[in-house]
Design a protein around this motif. Sequence first.
Motif, mmCIF file in Angstrom:
data_model
loop_
_atom_site.group_PDB
_atom_site.id
_atom_site.type_symbol
_atom_site.label_atom_id
_atom_site.label_comp_id
_atom_site.label_asym_id
_atom_site.label_seq_id
_atom_site.Cartn_x
_atom_site.Cartn_y
_atom_site.Cartn_z
ATOM 1 N N PRO A 462 0.828 -1.210 0.000
ATOM 2 C CA PRO A 462 0.000 0.000 0.000
ATOM 3 C C PRO A 462 0.858 1.255 0.000
ATOM 4 N N MET A 463 0.291 2.345 -0.447
ATOM 5 C CA MET A 463 0.960 3.649 -0.387
ATOM 6 C C MET A 463 0.561 4.360 0.904
ATOM 7 N N ASN A 464 1.395 5.251 1.357
ATOM 8 C CA ASN A 464 1.010 6.211 2.393
ATOM 9 C C ASN A 464 0.693 7.506 1.650
ATOM 10 N N GLU A 465 -0.568 7.700 1.341
ATOM 11 C CA GLU A 465 -0.948 8.827 0.472
ATOM 12 C C GLU A 465 -0.789 10.182 1.156
ATOM 13 N N LYS A 466 -0.569 10.183 2.474
ATOM 14 C CA LYS A 466 -0.282 11.440 3.157
ATOM 15 C C LYS A 466 1.108 11.942 2.793
ATOM 16 N N MET A 467 1.990 11.022 2.435
ATOM 17 C CA MET A 467 3.364 11.377 2.098
ATOM 18 C C MET A 467 3.613 11.385 0.593
ATOM 19 N N ALA A 468 2.909 10.537 -0.132
ATOM 20 C CA ALA A 468 3.180 10.372 -1.566
ATOM 21 C C ALA A 468 2.794 11.613 -2.364
ATOM 22 N N ASP A 469 3.460 11.784 -3.488
ATOM 23 C CA ASP A 469 3.168 12.883 -4.406
ATOM 24 C C ASP A 469 1.746 12.701 -4.948
ATOM 25 N N SER A 470 0.837 13.588 -4.553
ATOM 26 C CA SER A 470 -0.574 13.430 -4.924
ATOM 27 C C SER A 470 -0.798 13.603 -6.427
ATOM 28 N N LEU A 471 0.059 14.393 -7.091
ATOM 29 C CA LEU A 471 -0.098 14.571 -8.536
ATOM 30 C C LEU A 471 0.189 13.263 -9.279
ATOM 31 N N LYS A 472 1.132 12.486 -8.744
ATOM 32 C CA LYS A 472 1.474 11.213 -9.382
ATOM 33 C C LYS A 472 0.592 10.070 -8.897
ATOM 34 N N TYR A 473 0.374 10.034 -7.572
ATOM 35 C CA TYR A 473 -0.190 8.824 -6.972
ATOM 36 C C TYR A 473 -1.548 9.025 -6.294
ATOM 37 N N GLY A 474 -2.131 10.212 -6.378
ATOM 38 C CA GLY A 474 -3.401 10.469 -5.712
ATOM 39 C C GLY A 474 -4.452 9.430 -6.042
ATOM 40 N N GLY A 475 -5.070 8.837 -5.017
ATOM 41 C CA GLY A 475 -6.063 7.783 -5.224
ATOM 42 C C GLY A 475 -5.455 6.436 -5.552
ATOM 43 N N GLY A 476 -4.134 6.318 -5.407
ATOM 44 C CA GLY A 476 -3.436 5.088 -5.789
ATOM 45 C C GLY A 476 -3.874 3.864 -5.015
ATOM 46 N N ASN A 477 -4.157 4.027 -3.714
ATOM 47 C CA ASN A 477 -4.533 2.862 -2.912
ATOM 48 C C ASN A 477 -5.857 2.249 -3.375
ATOM 49 N N ILE A 478 -6.771 3.085 -3.836
ATOM 50 C CA ILE A 478 -8.044 2.553 -4.345
ATOM 51 C C ILE A 478 -7.777 1.674 -5.562
ATOM 52 N N ARG A 479 -6.889 2.153 -6.437
ATOM 53 C CA ARG A 479 -6.571 1.381 -7.640
ATOM 54 C C ARG A 479 -5.803 0.101 -7.288
ATOM 55 N N ILE A 480 -4.879 0.203 -6.327
ATOM 56 C CA ILE A 480 -4.121 -0.988 -5.907
ATOM 57 C C ILE A 480 -5.062 -2.034 -5.309
ATOM 58 N N ASP A 481 -5.947 -1.605 -4.435
ATOM 59 C CA ASP A 481 -6.883 -2.538 -3.797
ATOM 60 C C ASP A 481 -7.756 -3.245 -4.844
ATOM 61 N N LYS A 482 -8.241 -2.466 -5.807
ATOM 62 C CA LYS A 482 -9.076 -3.055 -6.861
ATOM 63 C C LYS A 482 -8.288 -4.069 -7.673
ATOM 64 N N ASN A 483 -7.026 -3.697 -8.005
ATOM 65 C CA ASN A 483 -6.183 -4.605 -8.785
ATOM 66 C C ASN A 483 -5.854 -5.874 -8.011
ATOM 67 N N ASN A 484 -5.588 -5.734 -6.714
ATOM 68 C CA ASN A 484 -5.143 -6.893 -5.949
ATOM 69 C C ASN A 484 -6.181 -8.008 -5.916
ATOM 70 N N ILE A 485 -7.448 -7.630 -5.831
ATOM 71 C CA ILE A 485 -8.506 -8.642 -5.852
ATOM 72 C C ILE A 485 -8.436 -9.435 -7.156
ATOM 73 N N LEU A 486 -8.190 -8.722 -8.240
ATOM 74 C CA LEU A 486 -8.129 -9.374 -9.555
ATOM 75 C C LEU A 486 -6.791 -10.069 -9.784
ATOM 76 N N PHE A 487 -5.693 -9.533 -9.188
ATOM 77 C CA PHE A 487 -4.380 -10.195 -9.291
ATOM 78 C C PHE A 487 -4.451 -11.603 -8.707
ATOM 79 N N LYS A 488 -5.128 -11.709 -7.567
ATOM 80 C CA LYS A 488 -5.247 -13.019 -6.916
ATOM 81 C C LYS A 488 -6.000 -13.989 -7.819
ATOM 82 N N LYS A 489 -7.065 -13.492 -8.443
ATOM 83 C CA LYS A 489 -7.844 -14.338 -9.344
ATOM 84 C C LYS A 489 -7.027 -14.773 -10.550
ATOM 85 N N VAL A 490 -6.253 -13.828 -11.133
ATOM 86 C CA VAL A 490 -5.394 -14.158 -12.275
ATOM 87 C C VAL A 490 -4.358 -15.214 -11.877
#
Length: 542
Positions: A462-490
């Motif tokens: 996971p990212m720490n979005e309080k520290m991460a560059d929001s222009l690059k990674y803003g909302g990144g954890n939502i995308r990671i979480d969504k991907n991880n569910i599908l990564f496991k299935k793949v």
Amino acid sequence: MKRLNLLVFFFYALTIFRPAMSQEVDSEWDNIYSKNWPDGFVPVDIPSSFDNKIQKAVFYKSSLLKPQPLIVSLHTWSGDYLQEDPLAEEIVLRGWNYIHPDFRGPNNRPEACGSDAVLSDIQDAIVFAVEQGNVDTSEVHIIGVSGGGYATLLAFMQLNYPVKSFNSWAAISNLEDWYWECKGRGLKYAGDLEKVTTAGKGFNAVESQKRSPALMNFPEEKRKQATLHIYTGIHDGYTGSVPVTHSINMFNHLVKETVPDRSNKIVSDSLKLVLLEKRLNPNPDTCLFLGERKIHLQREIPHITLTVFEGTHEMIVPQALALLPVYEYDSSKKMNILTVGDSNGAAQNGWPVQLAKLLPFSTVINESVSGNTIGFNNLDNPKLNTLRNMEAYLDSAFSKLPSGEQLDCIVFCLGTNDAKKVFNDSIEQVPANLDSLLNLTKNYFKLHKKKVPDLVVVSPPPMNEKMADSLKYGGGNIRIDKNNILFKKVAEEQNALFIDINSGFKKSVEEITVDGVHLTANAQFKMAQAITNVLKSDSYKK
């Protein structure tokens, strides 16, 4: 005139420093000047049970809730308790207890160098650490290199405390032999032994013999549950001060003492001569590597091992702690592993580096690239697209493997950069790219008529979005979480192993990164531990 004066000064300086230069054989492992310690390592005073004198030590207490192992690290021949220890950083990563006792300091006085006071001080240090630390008393391990290796052998032969393992690197085992070897090489240690045995009035062979572990009787009753592991670099004695014969002779002595009916385990005089003359073993009894160093000779009897490796007067760090039999951890597994990741994998202390440390007999080939994605041209750069470059990674991996060897496992940890804000509109494509990557990998092996290795997919942390560059990674954890569910299935559909690092790290997301995205050394180590645990589990059929 000035030129002449400079020449005179040069030859004068050369005359003064030449003896010192001849004695710098062990400058790395007998360095008494470097005394830097990580935070949390503190000097302590320990009253001696031998003579009531205060003995010093450096102590580190585990902060973990559960009792942890205790590592007793013994300083080198010329060192003392403040001598910098490269194992200290490894202790921090593991969260173990640690003590670095003085045991009468440098070995240049009668009260040091294997005296009764030395053994008493080492035992006092263990008792202190157990009382003051958070110690699992069934997991006490002694380790040392050079003079510390010598003290480790002494402790194995004489200490009363029930230590679980003794781990001796580049050790002296017979002081009389070593005196004459140092005398012939012009090393200062011969003078130290004269100070030890006669307070500087010559050399007393009888006194040196009393302090030599290779001449001591094996204490069978004290060591029924303990193990001893002896390591020596084959070039020691040439590029170091202690010939390999010290370790070999110690092993041979213990064979005779503990299993006299197993004389076939003794290293013969003819083989010792071959090792000394050739500095290799033309007929090695193993094809193993330790920390990417060839093992020239490996012998084992119950509870005791000898390893002669490609090296000099040294301890192989950071692998040394992984070799300890802590909680019955078996480090002997040999695998050829390819790791494919992004900047966390490419980092100097990244998880592939930690993985190689935790599997010291394995080969880890790291093809991680900072900025890598699963299947996007990150920063418009096709070199940061794993799908485009996987075949090149595989070609590179096979070029680095010994001829005829295969890959046993490929570990993928990608997806952080695929979760960048710029790829938000393509988020649905990421799991499909992972599926394509696994298919491409399998097809490579089928095309080249090679056995398909096991594939392991590790979720991005996971990212720490309080520290991460929001222009690059803003909302990144939502995308990671969504991907991880599908990564496991793949992974399941591709018959690949899936390791969910993400869920475990979420509980400590404030602590695991240095900038919101890049993992700390501690988090990298924990990630490698999780991968290692899977690769070494009963469910992993390798």
